[in-house]
Design a protein around this motif. Sequence first.
Motif, PDB file in Angstrom:
ATOM      1  N   ILE A 108       2.228  -3.248   4.023  1.00 63.46           N
ATOM      2  CA  ILE A 108       1.539  -4.299   3.277  1.00 63.46           C
ATOM      3  C   ILE A 108       0.215  -4.566   3.978  1.00 63.46           C
ATOM      4  N   ARG A 109      -0.849  -4.542   3.212  1.00 60.21           N
ATOM      5  CA  ARG A 109      -2.198  -4.605   3.796  1.00 60.21           C
ATOM      6  C   ARG A 109      -2.932  -5.835   3.291  1.00 60.21           C
ATOM      7  N   THR A 110      -3.758  -6.430   4.144  1.00 58.38           N
ATOM      8  CA  THR A 110      -4.669  -7.509   3.746  1.00 58.38           C
ATOM      9  C   THR A 110      -6.094  -7.111   4.104  1.00 58.38           C
ATOM     10  N   SER A 111      -7.051  -7.677   3.396  1.00 58.80           N
ATOM     11  CA  SER A 111      -8.463  -7.444   3.699  1.00 58.80           C
ATOM     12  C   SER A 111      -9.267  -8.664   3.290  1.00 58.80           C
ATOM     13  N   GLY A 112     -10.093  -9.167   4.204  1.00 63.33           N
ATOM     14  CA  GLY A 112     -10.928 -10.316   3.906  1.00 63.33           C
ATOM     15  C   GLY A 112     -10.995 -11.280   5.081  1.00 63.33           C
ATOM     16  N   PRO A 113     -11.784 -12.326   4.957  1.00 67.58           N
ATOM     17  CA  PRO A 113     -12.032 -13.226   6.095  1.00 67.58           C
ATOM     18  C   PRO A 113     -10.796 -13.978   6.577  1.00 67.58           C
ATOM     19  N   ALA A 114      -9.790 -14.158   5.712  1.00 70.08           N
ATOM     20  CA  ALA A 114      -8.596 -14.909   6.123  1.00 70.08           C
ATOM     21  C   ALA A 114      -7.479 -14.005   6.631  1.00 70.08           C
ATOM     22  N   SER A 115      -7.776 -12.726   6.864  1.00 68.59           N
ATOM     23  CA  SER A 115      -6.728 -11.806   7.320  1.00 68.59           C
ATOM     24  C   SER A 115      -6.169 -12.213   8.676  1.00 68.59           C
ATOM     25  N   SER A 168       0.798  -1.221   0.000  1.00 69.38           N
ATOM     26  CA  SER A 168       0.000   0.000   0.000  1.00 69.38           C
ATOM     27  C   SER A 168       0.830   1.270   0.000  1.00 69.38           C
ATOM     28  N   SER A 169       2.123   1.159   0.214  1.00 71.01           N
ATOM     29  CA  SER A 169       2.939   2.362   0.389  1.00 71.01           C
ATOM     30  C   SER A 169       3.724   2.745  -0.853  1.00 71.01           C
ATOM     31  N   GLY A 170       3.494   2.085  -1.986  1.00 70.82           N
ATOM     32  CA  GLY A 170       4.205   2.434  -3.203  1.00 70.82           C
ATOM     33  C   GLY A 170       5.484   1.636  -3.356  1.00 70.82           C
ATOM     34  N   HIS A 171       5.936   1.528  -4.599  1.00 67.64           N
ATOM     35  CA  HIS A 171       7.105   0.717  -4.904  1.00 67.64           C
ATOM     36  C   HIS A 171       8.385   1.550  -4.798  1.00 67.64           C
TER      37      HIS A 171
END
Length: 525
Positions: A78-85, A67-70
């Motif tokens: 680094i971000r995650t989103s969803g039921p397996a987070s 999420s912070s750019g290359h």
Amino acid sequence: MEGALLGAGLAHVSSPPGAAPCRGGAMWPGTWRKVLAGLSPVSGAAHRVVKRLYCPVGKRDTIFALSSGHGKCGVAVIRTSGPASGAALRSLTGQQELPRPRAVALRRIHDPSSAETLDRGLVIWFPGPHSFTGEDCSELHVHGGPAVVGGVLQALGRLPGLRPADPGEFTKRAFQNGKLGLTEVEGLGDLIHAETEAQRRQALRQMEGELGQLYQRWSEELTKALAHVEAFIDFSEDDNLEEGVLARVDAAVQALEEEVRGHLQDGRRGERLRGGVHVVIAGPTNAGKSSLLNLLCQRPAAIVSPVAGTTRDVVESALNIGGYPVVLSDTAGLRETQDAIEREGVSRARERLQRADVVLAVLAAVDVAPEPGCLADALRAVLPPGVPARRAPCILVLNKADLLEEGHGGALLGACGEGALPPTCLLSCKTGEGVDILLSLLGTQLEQMCGDPLAGSPSLTQARHRLHLTSCLGSLGRYHGYKSLDLVLAAEELRLARRHLGKITGRVSAEEILDIVFRDFCVGK
């Protein structure tokens, strides 16, 4: 009322096969009259409740992304989103207990497949719905070297149920879960790309929801008006309807029409501020237009030579002047020529002048006499018909001031004042003399055109907003024409106007009309 009748009404309906509970509901096609046709008030209410509670949805994947750019940096997010987070965070940290919600914790981050330590960083746990997307989310703050970031991303990709996010998917999920409206999403995108102070202020104001709240209020007023007209059409002989319903609708529509029209007549302030004010440098050949572009850009953006007609195409550069975004364009010298390529350049220059927000008309100070008439004639040769100062504000730049004889510059400025010419400055692109005055004059014009993004009501920022609001205004006008001829057609125009507002905010639903009908008129009581 729906709660009391739900038990009886559910006997008339069955949930769709494969349906699952759905947040936010779904639109039921057709008007509320069609919904109620052939149904008792009990079954109609039950159908609405079932349609709200059940809609087909697919099982969501868990997504992840940097999420912070290359590129190399001190810290990468680094971000995650969803039921397996949560499971992913447990796997990478090697601890079964998740950190306290929204609290930073220091953890070793491992590759689950090899148990190798990838980094030592900060982790944050955001259980849904109290997260950016409304889902379970996690963030890994690791060192920003490419090897560390690549290792963590590969480890996430090997976990079951996780996949890389598509472009914009985090924000899309936030919109789908009701965390952000469509105008707020656009404001977030503008904030990320903001390059000037004024752009940042406008984008932040939109992201915080002011523009969306304005459009939502208008949509609610239209919803109420439409519900009252619909009720009058079908139940005008019913004692439940109050007198003067249509008169109140007419007054509300008239007030809304005036408010929308005033919102559209903003001089495109928000759109200019978002995309940049188009400032066009125009003038005859060898007046120093390309030198002026290079001076303002502080770099050799355009070729400069003593040969007349060097510039053949439009040369653009983005600038920040006084906190306002500017798209500065250098154009070919305006003259009659037999050269086919230069003639095309002159044609493009005139076309760009037609679309200019501000014109910098550049004349060589040594080539014009210090007389109001001569200066006005030279300026008319630069500004073609259709680009008067009232449409595109103009600043007269008298360049090559370093070549003037003593006292000649003062005479030129005096003649400009006598002839009621546009704001004028003497400039030398060679020495830089007068550039501060030019920037001050240009900054004043930009401030007048863009205004203060924090003052007054929020401005239009997108061309699509203007398109839908113009269509909405047209439907409101047709409502007044239809209401004395056919009230059903008039109601349809209100519905179209409401739909255009819903397309701006991303909220288009027929359920709200039903809610107001039952609430205000107690139909079927």
